[in-house]
Design a protein around this motif. Sequence first.
Motif, PDB file in Angstrom:
ATOM      1  N   ALA A   1      47.253  19.996  33.017  1.00  0.00           N
ATOM      2  CA  ALA A   1      46.442  21.574  33.523  1.00  0.00           C
ATOM      3  C   ALA A   1      45.159  21.747  32.430  1.00  0.00           C
ATOM      4  O   ALA A   1      44.170  22.347  33.068  1.00  0.00           O
TER       5      ALA A   1
ATOM      6  N   LEU B   1      36.558  26.499  33.060  1.00  0.00           N
ATOM      7  CA  LEU B   1      37.342  27.676  33.672  1.00  0.00           C
ATOM      8  C   LEU B   1      37.087  28.898  32.722  1.00  0.00           C
ATOM      9  O   LEU B   1      38.040  29.839  33.018  1.00  0.00           O
ATOM     10  N   ASN B   2      37.341  28.742  31.281  1.00  0.00           N
ATOM     11  CA  ASN B   2      37.513  29.497  30.092  1.00  0.00           C
ATOM     12  C   ASN B   2      36.416  30.990  30.751  1.00  0.00           C
ATOM     13  O   ASN B   2      36.509  31.801  30.590  1.00  0.00           O
TER      14      ASN B   2
ATOM     15  N   ILE C   1      40.471  26.340  42.333  1.00  0.00           N
ATOM     16  CA  ILE C   1      41.628  24.756  41.202  1.00  0.00           C
ATOM     17  C   ILE C   1      41.995  24.588  42.999  1.00  0.00           C
ATOM     18  O   ILE C   1      42.793  23.487  43.499  1.00  0.00           O
TER      19      ILE C   1
ATOM     20  N   ILE D   1      38.270  31.325  40.106  1.00  0.00           N
ATOM     21  CA  ILE D   1      38.910  30.254  39.642  1.00  0.00           C
ATOM     22  C   ILE D   1      40.163  29.565  40.798  1.00  0.00           C
ATOM     23  O   ILE D   1      39.985  28.534  40.385  1.00  0.00           O
TER      24      ILE D   1
ATOM     25  N   ILE E   1      49.024  22.310  37.397  1.00  0.00           N
ATOM     26  CA  ILE E   1      47.717  22.428  38.664  1.00  0.00           C
ATOM     27  C   ILE E   1      47.245  21.768  39.770  1.00  0.00           C
ATOM     28  O   ILE E   1      46.543  22.064  40.675  1.00  0.00           O
TER      29      ILE E   1
ATOM     30  N   TRP F   1      41.068  22.434  33.661  1.00  0.00           N
ATOM     31  CA  TRP F   1      40.363  23.957  33.009  1.00  0.00           C
ATOM     32  C   TRP F   1      39.642  23.544  32.331  1.00  0.00           C
ATOM     33  O   TRP F   1      38.169  23.983  32.342  1.00  0.00           O
ATOM     34  N   HIS F   2      39.706  22.221  31.530  1.00  0.00           N
ATOM     35  CA  HIS F   2      38.124  22.209  30.311  1.00  0.00           C
ATOM     36  C   HIS F   2      37.137  21.687  31.212  1.00  0.00           C
ATOM     37  O   HIS F   2      36.076  22.025  31.018  1.00  0.00           O
TER      38      HIS F   2
ATOM     39  N   ALA G   1      37.720  32.987  33.437  1.00  0.00           N
ATOM     40  CA  ALA G   1      39.001  33.743  32.573  1.00  0.00           C
ATOM     41  C   ALA G   1      38.960  35.064  31.900  1.00  0.00           C
ATOM     42  O   ALA G   1      38.863  35.711  31.827  1.00  0.00           O
TER      43      ALA G   1
ATOM     44  N   ASN H   1      36.654  22.196  34.428  1.00  0.00           N
ATOM     45  CA  ASN H   1      35.552  22.327  35.425  1.00  0.00           C
ATOM     46  C   ASN H   1      35.596  23.721  34.446  1.00  0.00           C
ATOM     47  O   ASN H   1      35.146  25.010  35.648  1.00  0.00           O
TER      48      ASN H   1
END
Length: 119
Positions: A66, A75-76, A91, A87, A30, A70-71, A79, A73
């Motif tokens: 990455a 982002l789950n 990023i 997203i 990322i 992801w965690h 998603a 920020n």
Amino acid sequence: MPASRGYANRMGNGAEASGDGWRYRGRGLIQVTGKTNYAACDAALGLDLIVQPELLEQPGPAACSAGWFWHRNGLNRQADTRDIETITRRINGGLTGLDDRKACYARACAALEVSHEPA
């Protein structure tokens, strides 16, 4: 080097002459960028990224960085709702490449035989 100039005095980097912009350029899946982000990733993953930023060029650390980003920020949730725009903003800081990203996502969903529409 262009990165040293472009990222000078930003994201925890020093002045252009420090070389921090190039040293802490985007790496990992990322693209962790900037000394501040390298330090946070370093602390979370227990890697020595400030001294060895090139570790993020290796597959394992690149993938772990990455996952950390992801965690960190959150982002789950985006998603799960297929919110590609949010997203992308988190990023990239903008929407550059959004159309290509949406097309790739649609192809991946088709290959996996899952819906690419929000639930």
